[in-house]
Scaffold this motif. Structure first.
Motif, PDB file in Angstrom:
ATOM      1  N   THR A   1       0.848  -1.199   0.000  1.00  0.00           N
ATOM      2  CA  THR A   1       0.000   0.000   0.000  1.00  0.00           C
ATOM      3  C   THR A   1       0.879   1.243   0.000  1.00  0.00           C
ATOM      4  O   THR A   1       2.047   1.220   0.414  1.00  0.00           O
TER       5      THR A   1
ATOM      6  N   TYR B   1       0.165   5.776   0.362  1.00  0.00           N
ATOM      7  CA  TYR B   1      -0.868   6.800   0.586  1.00  0.00           C
ATOM      8  C   TYR B   1      -0.391   8.200   0.216  1.00  0.00           C
ATOM      9  O   TYR B   1      -1.167   9.149   0.270  1.00  0.00           O
TER      10      TYR B   1
ATOM     11  N   LEU C   1      -0.939  -0.067  -3.991  1.00  0.00           N
ATOM     12  CA  LEU C   1      -2.372  -0.034  -3.683  1.00  0.00           C
ATOM     13  C   LEU C   1      -2.679   1.130  -2.749  1.00  0.00           C
ATOM     14  O   LEU C   1      -2.116   1.206  -1.646  1.00  0.00           O
TER      15      LEU C   1
ATOM     16  N   GLY D   1      -5.037   1.775  -0.497  1.00  0.00           N
ATOM     17  CA  GLY D   1      -6.085   1.033   0.189  1.00  0.00           C
ATOM     18  C   GLY D   1      -6.912   1.958   1.063  1.00  0.00           C
ATOM     19  O   GLY D   1      -6.411   2.977   1.569  1.00  0.00           O
ATOM     20  N   ASP D   2      -8.172   1.565   1.269  1.00  0.00           N
ATOM     21  CA  ASP D   2      -8.968   2.350   2.221  1.00  0.00           C
ATOM     22  C   ASP D   2      -8.539   2.040   3.653  1.00  0.00           C
ATOM     23  O   ASP D   2      -9.075   2.613   4.608  1.00  0.00           O
ATOM     24  N   SER D   3      -7.528   1.156   3.794  1.00  0.00           N
ATOM     25  CA  SER D   3      -6.849   0.994   5.083  1.00  0.00           C
ATOM     26  C   SER D   3      -6.312   2.336   5.568  1.00  0.00           C
ATOM     27  O   SER D   3      -5.998   2.483   6.751  1.00  0.00           O
TER      28      SER D   3
ATOM     29  N   ASP E   1      -8.699   1.647  -4.058  1.00  0.00           N
ATOM     30  CA  ASP E   1      -9.918   1.030  -3.509  1.00  0.00           C
ATOM     31  C   ASP E   1     -11.157   1.866  -3.789  1.00  0.00           C
ATOM     32  O   ASP E   1     -11.138   3.093  -3.623  1.00  0.00           O
TER      33      ASP E   1
ATOM     34  N   LYS F   1     -10.142  -1.454  -7.003  1.00  0.00           N
ATOM     35  CA  LYS F   1     -10.353  -2.673  -6.214  1.00  0.00           C
ATOM     36  C   LYS F   1     -11.738  -2.626  -5.566  1.00  0.00           C
ATOM     37  O   LYS F   1     -12.132  -1.590  -5.017  1.00  0.00           O
TER      38      LYS F   1
ATOM     39  N   HIS G   1     -11.652  -8.448  -4.269  1.00  0.00           N
ATOM     40  CA  HIS G   1     -11.102  -8.664  -2.912  1.00  0.00           C
ATOM     41  C   HIS G   1     -12.079  -9.562  -2.168  1.00  0.00           C
ATOM     42  O   HIS G   1     -13.242  -9.193  -1.985  1.00  0.00           O
TER      43      HIS G   1
ATOM     44  N   VAL H   1      -7.462 -10.111  -4.707  1.00  0.00           N
ATOM     45  CA  VAL H   1      -6.799 -10.097  -3.401  1.00  0.00           C
ATOM     46  C   VAL H   1      -7.578 -11.006  -2.463  1.00  0.00           C
ATOM     47  O   VAL H   1      -8.804 -10.938  -2.391  1.00  0.00           O
TER      48      VAL H   1
ATOM     49  N   GLU I   1      -7.782 -12.060   1.547  1.00  0.00           N
ATOM     50  CA  GLU I   1      -7.303 -11.595   2.857  1.00  0.00           C
ATOM     51  C   GLU I   1      -7.730 -12.547   3.982  1.00  0.00           C
ATOM     52  O   GLU I   1      -8.923 -12.894   4.089  1.00  0.00           O
TER      53      GLU I   1
ATOM     54  N   ILE J   1      -2.916 -11.697   1.417  1.00  0.00           N
ATOM     55  CA  ILE J   1      -2.506 -10.990   2.640  1.00  0.00           C
ATOM     56  C   ILE J   1      -3.062 -11.845   3.774  1.00  0.00           C
ATOM     57  O   ILE J   1      -4.266 -11.881   3.995  1.00  0.00           O
TER      58      ILE J   1
ATOM     59  N   VAL K   1       0.549  -8.871  -0.653  1.00  0.00           N
ATOM     60  CA  VAL K   1       0.383  -7.448  -0.382  1.00  0.00           C
ATOM     61  C   VAL K   1       0.435  -7.239   1.125  1.00  0.00           C
ATOM     62  O   VAL K   1      -0.023  -8.092   1.894  1.00  0.00           O
TER      63      VAL K   1
ATOM     64  N   VAL L   1       0.119  -3.864   4.182  1.00  0.00           N
ATOM     65  CA  VAL L   1      -0.048  -2.443   4.496  1.00  0.00           C
ATOM     66  C   VAL L   1       1.338  -1.907   4.870  1.00  0.00           C
ATOM     67  O   VAL L   1       2.019  -2.473   5.730  1.00  0.00           O
TER      68      VAL L   1
END
Ligand code: KIV
Length: 260
Positions: A18, A20, A37, A39-41, A79, A108, A132, A175, A177, A198, A208, A210
């Protein structure tokens, strides 16, 4: 995504991480990461939220555009945030913003079932899609927490069926998870699109993480499936390069990072 399919066909592992912002994106490209990625993480690791659900489309577009500025060759995936995939027109609009304003090359989407229509519609408009499945964080309240998925025969069979369905609907990548390692291997074997794990065991086509988890700065407890690659190294880029190397040569994930 022909390059990634070729990597799968040739048994070359895909390293995804990931990102950002621009600086981390530049570091990961220099380290040889194949896929970045957004990610919305970011809701959890950047914004300090308890889940990914509060993340908005505007925020995803903003961070995707920042990451795009740091990349030249790395594939950029973003995402679709919570509920931006609720129907085809809404998802089409969200993907258009992530790809137009954010300059992502792939979006994603979590889940299968009713999402299959959305995947088909995006794919029909030549929008590359990464599915995902498994522990899909946007469904955390339905799952009753962040729990390993696909542990019994029925749920494992359902996940394999979902994985085949997203491929048929037009997904270009998947993906997985937090699922048992054996299920990760089975799904990767049965699909022709690249499968990135992941917490899905060593036998997926790629991995992948984070980025904050693999740098050892997770807010809270680092997940079992992750590893601190900065420990014993003196730069973020060296940590990322070690992650890429370990994914490529099958050293990461080890058995201690997987689930039964
Ligand atoms: O949001 C994210 O960072 C993700 C990865 C954990 C796969 O979806």
């Amino acid at each position: 995504m022909p390059g990634l399919r070729t990597m799968k066909a040739e048994g070359r592992k895909i390293a995804m991480l990931t990102a950002y912002d621009t600086s981390f994106a530049m570091q990961s490209e220099l380290a040889g990461v194949d896929v970045a990625l957004v990610g919305d993480s970011l809701g959890m690791v950047i914004q300090g939220r308890r889940s990914t659900l509060p993340v908005t489309l505007d925020q995803m577009v903003y961070h995707t555009a920042l990451v795009a500025r740091g990349l030249s060759a790395t594939l950029l995936v973003a995402d679709l945030p919570f509920m931006s995939d609720r129907d085809v027109p809404t998802a089409m609009n969200a993907a258009a913003r992530l790809m137009g304003e954010g300059e992502a090359a792939m979006v994603k989407i979590e889940g299968a079932g009713h999402i299959l229509d959305v995947i088909s519609a995006l794919s029909a408009r030549d929008i590359p899609v990464c599915s995902h499945l498994g522990l899909t964080p946007q469904s955390v309240h339905k799952f009753g927490g962040y729990r390993v998925q696909g542990k019994n025969e029925d749920t494992a069979d359902q996940m394999l069926a979902d994985a085949k369905a997203v491929e048929v609907a037009g997904a270009d990548m998947l993906v997985l998870e937090c699922i048992p390692s054996a299920l990760g291997a089975r799904i990767s074997r049965e699909l022709s699109i690249p499968v990135i794990g992941i917490g899905a065991g060593p036998d997926c086509d790629g991995q992948v993480l984070v980025v904050y988890d693999m740098l050892g700065i997770t807010p809270g407890k680092r997940p079992k499936f992750s590893k601190d690659f900065l420990a014993g190294r003196d730069s973020v880029q060296a940590a990322m390069a070690a992650y890429v190397e370990d994914v490529r040569n099958g050293q990461f994930p080890g058995p201690e990072h997987g689930f039964n």
